[in-house]
Design a protein around this motif. Structure first.
Motif, PDB file in Angstrom:
ATOM      1  N   GLY A  21     111.364  29.202  51.295  1.00 31.86           N
ATOM      2  CA  GLY A  21     112.293  29.894  52.183  1.00 31.86           C
ATOM      3  C   GLY A  21     112.251  31.400  52.017  1.00 31.86           C
ATOM      4  O   GLY A  21     112.172  32.146  53.004  1.00 31.86           O
ATOM      5  N   ILE A  22     112.258  31.872  50.762  1.00 29.98           N
ATOM      6  CA  ILE A  22     112.337  33.317  50.563  1.00 29.98           C
ATOM      7  C   ILE A  22     111.044  34.009  50.968  1.00 29.98           C
ATOM      8  O   ILE A  22     111.051  35.113  51.509  1.00 29.98           O
ATOM      9  N   SER A  23     109.901  33.351  50.757  1.00 29.98           N
ATOM     10  CA  SER A  23     108.642  33.980  51.138  1.00 29.98           C
ATOM     11  C   SER A  23     108.458  33.981  52.653  1.00 29.98           C
ATOM     12  O   SER A  23     107.826  34.880  53.215  1.00 29.98           O
ATOM     13  N   SER A  24     109.024  32.989  53.324  1.00 31.75           N
ATOM     14  CA  SER A  24     108.969  32.980  54.783  1.00 31.75           C
ATOM     15  C   SER A  24     109.700  34.198  55.341  1.00 31.75           C
ATOM     16  O   SER A  24     109.261  34.824  56.316  1.00 31.75           O
ATOM     17  N   TRP A  25     110.812  34.557  54.701  1.00 35.84           N
ATOM     18  CA  TRP A  25     111.555  35.754  55.111  1.00 35.84           C
ATOM     19  C   TRP A  25     110.806  37.029  54.715  1.00 35.84           C
ATOM     20  O   TRP A  25     110.643  37.940  55.515  1.00 35.84           O
ATOM     21  N   ALA A 149     104.003  32.452  51.800  1.00 30.41           N
ATOM     22  CA  ALA A 149     103.373  33.748  52.044  1.00 30.41           C
ATOM     23  C   ALA A 149     102.075  33.594  52.824  1.00 30.41           C
ATOM     24  O   ALA A 149     101.782  34.392  53.727  1.00 30.41           O
ATOM     25  N   CYS A 150     101.280  32.583  52.480  1.00 32.60           N
ATOM     26  CA  CYS A 150     100.029  32.364  53.228  1.00 32.60           C
ATOM     27  C   CYS A 150     100.320  32.010  54.682  1.00 32.60           C
ATOM     28  O   CYS A 150      99.670  32.529  55.603  1.00 32.60           O
ATOM     29  N   ALA A 151     101.307  31.139  54.877  1.00 29.40           N
ATOM     30  CA  ALA A 151     101.687  30.799  56.253  1.00 29.40           C
ATOM     31  C   ALA A 151     102.220  32.023  56.981  1.00 29.40           C
ATOM     32  O   ALA A 151     101.889  32.274  58.151  1.00 29.40           O
ATOM     33  N   GLY A 152     103.031  32.816  56.283  1.00 30.68           N
ATOM     34  CA  GLY A 152     103.583  34.012  56.899  1.00 30.68           C
ATOM     35  C   GLY A 152     102.525  35.025  57.275  1.00 30.68           C
ATOM     36  O   GLY A 152     102.619  35.677  58.331  1.00 30.68           O
ATOM     37  N   MET A 153     101.512  35.182  56.424  1.00 28.11           N
ATOM     38  CA  MET A 153     100.432  36.123  56.724  1.00 28.11           C
ATOM     39  C   MET A 153      99.701  35.700  57.995  1.00 28.11           C
ATOM     40  O   MET A 153      99.423  36.525  58.876  1.00 28.11           O
ATOM     41  N   VAL A 237     106.271  48.220  50.747  1.00 30.03           N
ATOM     42  CA  VAL A 237     105.606  49.192  49.864  1.00 30.03           C
ATOM     43  C   VAL A 237     104.141  49.334  50.243  1.00 30.03           C
ATOM     44  O   VAL A 237     103.603  50.449  50.321  1.00 30.03           O
ATOM     45  N   MET A 238     103.488  48.206  50.516  1.00 33.19           N
ATOM     46  CA  MET A 238     102.063  48.264  50.853  1.00 33.19           C
ATOM     47  C   MET A 238     101.833  48.847  52.248  1.00 33.19           C
ATOM     48  O   MET A 238     100.839  49.544  52.481  1.00 33.19           O
ATOM     49  N   VAL A 239     102.763  48.577  53.171  1.00 35.56           N
ATOM     50  CA  VAL A 239     102.634  49.121  54.532  1.00 35.56           C
ATOM     51  C   VAL A 239     102.942  50.614  54.543  1.00 35.56           C
ATOM     52  O   VAL A 239     102.162  51.438  55.038  1.00 35.56           O
ATOM     53  N   ASP A 240     104.100  50.997  53.994  1.00 38.50           N
ATOM     54  CA  ASP A 240     104.528  52.389  54.055  1.00 38.50           C
ATOM     55  C   ASP A 240     103.889  53.257  52.979  1.00 38.50           C
ATOM     56  O   ASP A 240     103.638  54.440  53.200  1.00 38.50           O
ATOM     57  N   GLY A 241     103.656  52.675  51.811  1.00 39.36           N
ATOM     58  CA  GLY A 241     103.158  53.474  50.692  1.00 39.36           C
ATOM     59  C   GLY A 241     101.656  53.493  50.526  1.00 39.36           C
ATOM     60  O   GLY A 241     101.106  54.440  49.968  1.00 39.36           O
ATOM     61  N   HIS A 242     100.963  52.433  51.002  1.00 45.45           N
ATOM     62  CA  HIS A 242      99.513  52.361  50.822  1.00 45.45           C
ATOM     63  C   HIS A 242      98.755  52.226  52.138  1.00 45.45           C
ATOM     64  O   HIS A 242      97.526  52.059  52.130  1.00 45.45           O
ATOM     65  N   GLY A 243      99.455  52.262  53.268  1.00 45.96           N
ATOM     66  CA  GLY A 243      98.790  52.286  54.559  1.00 45.96           C
ATOM     67  C   GLY A 243      98.235  50.963  55.049  1.00 45.96           C
ATOM     68  O   GLY A 243      97.393  50.943  55.957  1.00 45.96           O
ATOM     69  N   PHE A 244      98.689  49.832  54.481  1.00 45.25           N
ATOM     70  CA  PHE A 244      98.236  48.528  54.953  1.00 45.25           C
ATOM     71  C   PHE A 244      98.943  48.197  56.271  1.00 45.25           C
ATOM     72  O   PHE A 244     100.037  48.686  56.543  1.00 45.25           O
ATOM     73  N   ASP A 245      98.316  47.347  57.096  1.00 38.38           N
ATOM     74  CA  ASP A 245      99.047  46.863  58.268  1.00 38.38           C
ATOM     75  C   ASP A 245      99.953  45.700  57.841  1.00 38.38           C
ATOM     76  O   ASP A 245      99.925  45.258  56.696  1.00 38.38           O
ATOM     77  N   ALA A 246     100.783  45.207  58.773  1.00 41.38           N
ATOM     78  CA  ALA A 246     101.800  44.222  58.415  1.00 41.38           C
ATOM     79  C   ALA A 246     101.195  42.926  57.873  1.00 41.38           C
ATOM     80  O   ALA A 246     101.698  42.346  56.903  1.00 41.38           O
ATOM     81  N   ALA A 247     100.106  42.459  58.478  1.00 39.87           N
ATOM     82  CA  ALA A 247      99.485  41.208  58.032  1.00 39.87           C
ATOM     83  C   ALA A 247      98.928  41.352  56.618  1.00 39.87           C
ATOM     84  O   ALA A 247      99.101  40.470  55.773  1.00 39.87           O
ATOM     85  N   TRP A 248      98.260  42.474  56.340  1.00 38.58           N
ATOM     86  CA  TRP A 248      97.707  42.680  55.005  1.00 38.58           C
ATOM     87  C   TRP A 248      98.814  42.936  53.982  1.00 38.58           C
ATOM     88  O   TRP A 248      98.682  42.559  52.813  1.00 38.58           O
ATOM     89  N   GLY A 249      99.913  43.561  54.425  1.00 42.54           N
ATOM     90  CA  GLY A 249     101.046  43.702  53.523  1.00 42.54           C
ATOM     91  C   GLY A 249     101.592  42.346  53.112  1.00 42.54           C
ATOM     92  O   GLY A 249     101.919  42.116  51.942  1.00 42.54           O
ATOM     93  N   SER A 250     101.670  41.415  54.061  1.00 36.90           N
ATOM     94  CA  SER A 250     102.075  40.043  53.736  1.00 36.90           C
ATOM     95  C   SER A 250     101.058  39.384  52.814  1.00 36.90           C
ATOM     96  O   SER A 250     101.415  38.620  51.909  1.00 36.90           O
ATOM     97  N   PHE A 256     100.699  38.514  44.989  1.00 40.04           N
ATOM     98  CA  PHE A 256     101.746  38.572  43.967  1.00 40.04           C
ATOM     99  C   PHE A 256     102.275  37.169  43.663  1.00 40.04           C
ATOM    100  O   PHE A 256     102.416  36.781  42.500  1.00 40.04           O
ATOM    101  N   ALA A 257     102.575  36.410  44.708  1.00 41.19           N
ATOM    102  CA  ALA A 257     103.119  35.067  44.516  1.00 41.19           C
ATOM    103  C   ALA A 257     102.126  34.161  43.790  1.00 41.19           C
ATOM    104  O   ALA A 257     102.511  33.368  42.929  1.00 41.19           O
TER     105      ALA A 257
END
Length: 411
Positions: A21-25, A149-153, A237-250, A256-257
């Motif tokens: 549940g938490i990773s889906s969010w 997380a994999c499903a979310g990505m 952090v990865m999107v705003d701080g390292h320039g990743f797009d949303a999918a790669w941030g996920s 991490f998970a």
């Protein structure tokens, strides 16, 4: 299958569900932020709903377990998780930040209360096995985050609607709960009213005066801050701080998970061999190195490698320290109070972390805001050494994966 093994397997599934549940969010936070048109600071206060719900749940969990037993508290907590995920999805679809915060509060309420009950039941199973099994149980929570997380990505990359994604996740969690709850015995942890009053009057002062338990609570606070920060902020952090797009941030959150899962599934043998103190100190140091890499390394690939260390370091702190808190009880009836007390200190991180990091991130940037987490995690290595937590030695003759022969009846 013995009743103890069935109970352990049921607990593993019940740990997995809130992770899903938490990773889906979490994996959809960049999309949800955009749907809500929320700033970093506003996202911090939306996340505060999760913190408030978690704190309320954990503060009431000890007395609820004493009154109703672990099974009822786990069931109620998991139902709140199911409802909360669905409400978050509906709130995001409607563009209502308040409704998202309410959904997170419901989810946190169930997670905070349910997790104490899960850990109390898990500590009893660990006692019956006479060796460390709590990291594996928490490993299933991390496995749930990997799956989610994999499903979310994938769903983020496919622009799948957030509301549909979270409602589906909620339905899957409900199905898993219906299957798993039957494996938890009724009545465990419950005390008669007179006994509960006597125990409450006699143990609460002792719990507050227990210096080792206070140190364990502070270790949990720091390492929960490390885990919770990743759960709340890592994709951003990865999107705003390292320039990743949303999918790669996920995708980085999935890394991490996966690291958390690996650490928890393999950590029990290290606890059995080296003891809790050594494992907690090593975990804090590895986690600090990983967080420092995310903060100070500008290369995207190096930052992802640092996330692996962050996940490995954060993986064992919460389960090992909670296990130590429960194992320190001179009377098994005190375990719920001790676990609840230590976890309450730790949950301060979930209460204050999101808004504090949100405000710092708004003014300094999310990467720089992580320095606060880095300092806390490094300090926890010292506190863990001072706590001198004993290991969980397996009794001779216990087969791997089996409870002690005298305990196999589930007694």
């Amino acid at each position: 299958m013995t009743s103890v093994l069935r109970r352990r397997n049921a607990l593993c599934l019940l740990f997995l569900l809130p992770g899903l549940g938490i990773s889906s969010w979490v994996t959809r936070t960049p999309d949800i932020r955009d749907q809500l048109t929320a700033s970093t600071a506003q996202m911090g206060f939306i996340l505060f709903g999760l913190s408030v719900g978690s704190m309320i749940g954990i503060l009431g969990a000890g007395s609820l377990v004493a009154r109703w037993g672990t099974r009822r508290v786990i069931g109620a907590g998991m139902l709140a998780n199911v409802l909360g995920v669905a409400v978050v999805g509906l709130g995001a679809s409607a563009g209502e930040g308040v409704l998202v915060a309410v959904g997170l509060a419901i989810f946190g309420l169930g997670m905070g209360g349910g997790e104490v009950a899960l850990n109390v039941d898990g500590a009893e199973v660990e006692r019956l096995f006479c060796r460390s099994v709590m990291p594996v149980m928490h490993g299933f929570f991390s496995l749930g985050t990997v799956i989610g997380a994999c499903a979310g990505m994938v769903l983020t990359a496919a622009d799948f609607p957030v509301a549909a994604h979270l409602v589906i996740a909620s339905a899957l969690m409900a199905g898993g709960l219906a299957v798993a709850l039957r494996g938890i015995p009724a009545g465990f942890g419950r005390r008669r009213a007179v006994t509960s009053a006597q125990v409450t009057g006699s143990t609460r002062p002792a719990v507050w005066r227990d210096g080792r338990l206070l140190l364990l609570g502070c270790v949990i606070l720091a390492l929960a801050m490390a885990e919770g920060t990743a759960n709340d902020w890592l994709p951003l952090v990865m999107v705003d701080g390292h320039g990743f797009d949303a999918a790669w941030g996920s995708g980085v959150f999935a890394v991490f998970a996966a690291s958390m899962t690996l650490g928890r599934f393999t950590g029990g043998r290290f606890v059995n061999r080296y003891g809790r103190t050594a494992v907690l100190v090593a975990s804090a140091l590895v986690g600090a190195v990983g967080i420092a890499g995310v903060v100070f390394l500008d290369h995207g690939g190096a930052a992802v490698g640092a996330v692996v260390l962050w996940g490995l370091g954060a993986s064992l702190g919460f389960p090992v320290a909670l296990s130590a808190a429960g194992a320190g009880a001179t009377d098994p009836s005190q375990a719920a109070a001790r676990v609840s007390f230590a976890a309450t200190i730790g949950y301060i991180a979930f209460l204050v972390g999101p808004p504090v990091l949100g405000v710092l991130g708004e003014n300094l940037g999310l990467r720089q805001a992580l320095i606060l987490v880095l300092v806390l995690v490094a300090l926890s290595a010292v506190l863990a050494a001072l706590a001198r937590t004993p290991g969980t030695a397996r009794e001779p003759g216990a087969a791997e994966g089996e409870p002690q022969a005298a305990e196999r009846s589930g007694r």
